[in-house]
Design a protein around this motif. Structure first.
Motif, mmCIF file in Angstrom:
data_model
loop_
_atom_site.group_PDB
_atom_site.id
_atom_site.type_symbol
_atom_site.label_atom_id
_atom_site.label_comp_id
_atom_site.label_asym_id
_atom_site.label_seq_id
_atom_site.Cartn_x
_atom_site.Cartn_y
_atom_site.Cartn_z
ATOM 1 N N THR A 54 0.823 -1.217 0.000
ATOM 2 C CA THR A 54 0.000 0.000 0.000
ATOM 3 C C THR A 54 0.852 1.259 0.000
ATOM 4 O O THR A 54 0.527 2.240 -0.677
ATOM 5 C CB THR A 54 -0.930 -0.003 1.228
ATOM 6 O OG1 THR A 54 -1.675 -1.223 1.250
ATOM 7 C CG2 THR A 54 -1.889 1.178 1.181
ATOM 8 N N PHE A 171 -7.518 -4.990 5.494
ATOM 9 C CA PHE A 171 -6.931 -3.913 4.702
ATOM 10 C C PHE A 171 -7.333 -2.541 5.241
ATOM 11 O O PHE A 171 -6.518 -1.617 5.301
ATOM 12 C CB PHE A 171 -7.360 -4.053 3.246
ATOM 13 C CG PHE A 171 -6.863 -2.945 2.362
ATOM 14 C CD1 PHE A 171 -5.550 -2.912 1.942
ATOM 15 C CD2 PHE A 171 -7.713 -1.923 1.961
ATOM 16 C CE1 PHE A 171 -5.085 -1.890 1.137
ATOM 17 C CE2 PHE A 171 -7.266 -0.899 1.156
ATOM 18 C CZ PHE A 171 -5.940 -0.876 0.738
ATOM 19 N N SER A 174 -5.291 -1.998 8.392
ATOM 20 C CA SER A 174 -3.855 -1.858 8.139
ATOM 21 C C SER A 174 -3.535 -0.552 7.432
ATOM 22 O O SER A 174 -2.491 0.057 7.694
ATOM 23 C CB SER A 174 -3.350 -3.039 7.308
ATOM 24 O OG SER A 174 -3.864 -3.001 5.987
ATOM 25 N N SER A 175 -4.421 -0.093 6.550
ATOM 26 C CA SER A 175 -4.168 1.164 5.839
ATOM 27 C C SER A 175 -4.118 2.332 6.809
ATOM 28 O O SER A 175 -3.286 3.239 6.674
ATOM 29 C CB SER A 175 -5.260 1.400 4.792
ATOM 30 O OG SER A 175 -5.247 0.391 3.816
ATOM 31 N N THR A 176 -5.018 2.328 7.786
ATOM 32 C CA THR A 176 -5.019 3.384 8.797
ATOM 33 C C THR A 176 -3.807 3.279 9.711
ATOM 34 O O THR A 176 -3.124 4.274 9.989
ATOM 35 C CB THR A 176 -6.311 3.307 9.634
ATOM 36 O OG1 THR A 176 -7.446 3.387 8.764
ATOM 37 C CG2 THR A 176 -6.363 4.436 10.648
ATOM 38 N N TYR A 262 -7.323 2.317 -8.286
ATOM 39 C CA TYR A 262 -6.091 2.621 -7.568
ATOM 40 C C TYR A 262 -5.006 3.163 -8.485
ATOM 41 O O TYR A 262 -3.927 3.515 -8.021
ATOM 42 C CB TYR A 262 -5.593 1.344 -6.871
ATOM 43 C CG TYR A 262 -6.680 0.694 -6.056
ATOM 44 C CD1 TYR A 262 -7.040 1.193 -4.810
ATOM 45 C CD2 TYR A 262 -7.399 -0.392 -6.563
ATOM 46 C CE1 TYR A 262 -8.054 0.618 -4.072
ATOM 47 C CE2 TYR A 262 -8.425 -0.977 -5.831
ATOM 48 C CZ TYR A 262 -8.746 -0.464 -4.599
ATOM 49 O OH TYR A 262 -9.767 -1.031 -3.871
#
Length: 449
Positions: A54, A171, A174-176, A262
């Motif tokens: 990411t 996801f 984990s992105s945060t 994306y």
């Protein structure tokens, strides 16, 4: 019936409504084998640590000071690694077993991700990123094959949906978390992902027995009483299965659409004067909708026609991205994201159920590997296709093309799935064998040393 009789029953009471929601939630997760839930847990842990892919572009451009072109090259090599490993990992899942393939992939991922965090030479970074792509994608065919092995046919759509929900929940978290961890240094991201992947491997090692179907001495499969030995399955078998390869091709079309979210959407929003914060809000809506809607939508679609669901999901995906051409505000971008996200929610479990249905029992790993290849190929080619179209024809042409591609995929599914249940020949036999094997469950698995 009189009005007075029907009036009090016009709506459920609060406790009744809550009881119905509670019962629906229980039914959504009940009846699945314990082994599935350990597999689900390993998936969630794995996705909770999905930091590096990411934030790799930001790491290379901001932390290391490399150009955007170099970051794009590294991302392409990461995708190429996934393309290479998809088919090979599928063969390993059939030959070595699901559990060994997952353990090899996860241990390799942990080692290569940690190594990438210490690389400083641009050539070394690019090469190790390719290894990370290979390792991190290698477990996918084995995971999907094991899920097909241990879950009964009637529960597969629900199981694939729950697994997909875990992927998106992990996801989203984990992105945060990755943004906060990166404030203390990007090396922490690499080491954090390596640690969580090792935790995932520990769950697989301690809790998941092998599920690969075995052949008994009499030639039957999975402990069956005699019968002819199953026909050998090779990659040539997969490539010569025209109906399955058509499914792979149609999924490639849809994967190319979803990848535009994306790749091309942030570029288009930037050209329209929107900020990175605006894009973050819009794309974050996708994860929120999947987490909130995946399970209730799956309950609605679980026993409906796969053909209609796949046709509808392709149209929602194509025209959802097509709506982006009309987006002049963050709200309109959010509407477009909502439409194609509904297509994604419907497509994922339905498509996986179809892949398993078309896969012979002793070739599930190879078939899952070829299916995973379509996603890896899309992640490699979508940035190139989207960039070329935007540069030469503009973003609106790209979004219009997405609508056309979605329509083509819908037509393809309609033609492909017409009369699927009555398909004659080896494919129908393979589906019957696959379903029989799944009904046997984990009890037919070979023992774990």
């Amino acid at each position: 019936m009189s009005a007075s009789t029907s009036g009090p029953a016009s709506g459920p009471s609060g406790p009744t409504r809550r009881s119905g929601l509670r019962r629906a939630a229980v039914e959504s997760v009940s009846g699945l084998p314990r082994q599935f839930w350990w597999l689900w847990t390993s998936t969630l842990i794995n996705r909770l640590g999905a930091f590096v892919a990411t934030f790799l572009a930001l790491y290379l451009t901001v932390e290391r000071g490399y150009s955007a072109s170099y970051a794009g090259l590294v991302a392409a090599l990461h995708g190429l690694g996934g393309v290479i490993s998809s088919v090979g990992a599928g063969v390993m899942a059939d030959r070595l077993g699901r559990r060994p393939t997952m353990l090899i992939a996860q241990l390799s991922t942990a080692a290569s991700v940690a190594l990438l965090g210490f690389m400083t030479d641009p050539v070394a970074i690019a090469l190790v990123a390719g290894l990370v792509g290979m390792a991190s994608n290698a477990s996918r065919p084995a995971v999907q094959a094991m899920m097909a092995d241990i879950v009964a046919p009637k529960d597969r759509v629900r199981a694939f949906s729950l697994n997909y929900w875990a992927i998106n929940l992990g996801f989203a978290i984990s992105s945060t978390a990755a943004g906060l961890i990166a404030e203390h240094g990007y090396l922490a991201l690499f080491l954090g992902e390596a640690a969580l992947v090792l935790a995932c491997a520990l769950v697989v090692y301690r809790k998941l027995p092998e599920s690969r179907p075995t052949t008994n001495a009499q030639g039957g499969a999975d402990g069956g009483a005699g019968g002819p030995a199953p026909a050998p399955v090779s990659m040539r078998t997969v490539l010569h299965d025209g109906r399955f390869m058509t499914v792979v091709g149609l999924n490639l079309l849809l994967a190319l659409l979803f990848q535009q979210a994306y790749v091309s959407m942030p570029v288009a929003m930037g050209q329209d004067g929107f900020s990175s914060t605006d894009f973050g809000l819009v794309i974050g809506l996708n994860g929120v909708l999947v987490v909130l809607l995946q399970i209730p939508v799956t309950r609605f679609i679980e026993h409906r026609s796969p053909a209609l669901l796949l046709i509808g999901s392709a149209l929602l995906a194509g025209y959802g991205f097509g709506l982006t051409a009309l987006a002049g505000s963050v709200a309109m971008y959010a509407v477009a994201v909502t439409v194609w996200t509904l297509g994604e929610i419907i497509n994922s479990p339905t498509q996986m159920g179809l892949v398993v249905r078309l896969s012979p029992l002793h070739g599930r790993g190879r078939y899952q590997g070829m299916y995973a290849l379509s996603w890896s190929a899309a992640s490699l080619t979508a940035p190139l296709l989207g960039g070329v179209v935007i540069d030469h024809y503009g973003a609106d042409a790209l979004w219009g093309g997405c609508a056309v591609v979605g329509t083509m995929a819908a037509v393809g599914y309609g033609v492909l799935l017409r009369g699927l249940s009555g398909r004659p020949g080896a494919g129908a036999v393979a589906r019957g064998t696959a379903d029989a094997g799944a009904s046997a469950g984990a009890g037919a698995s070979e023992p774990v040393a």
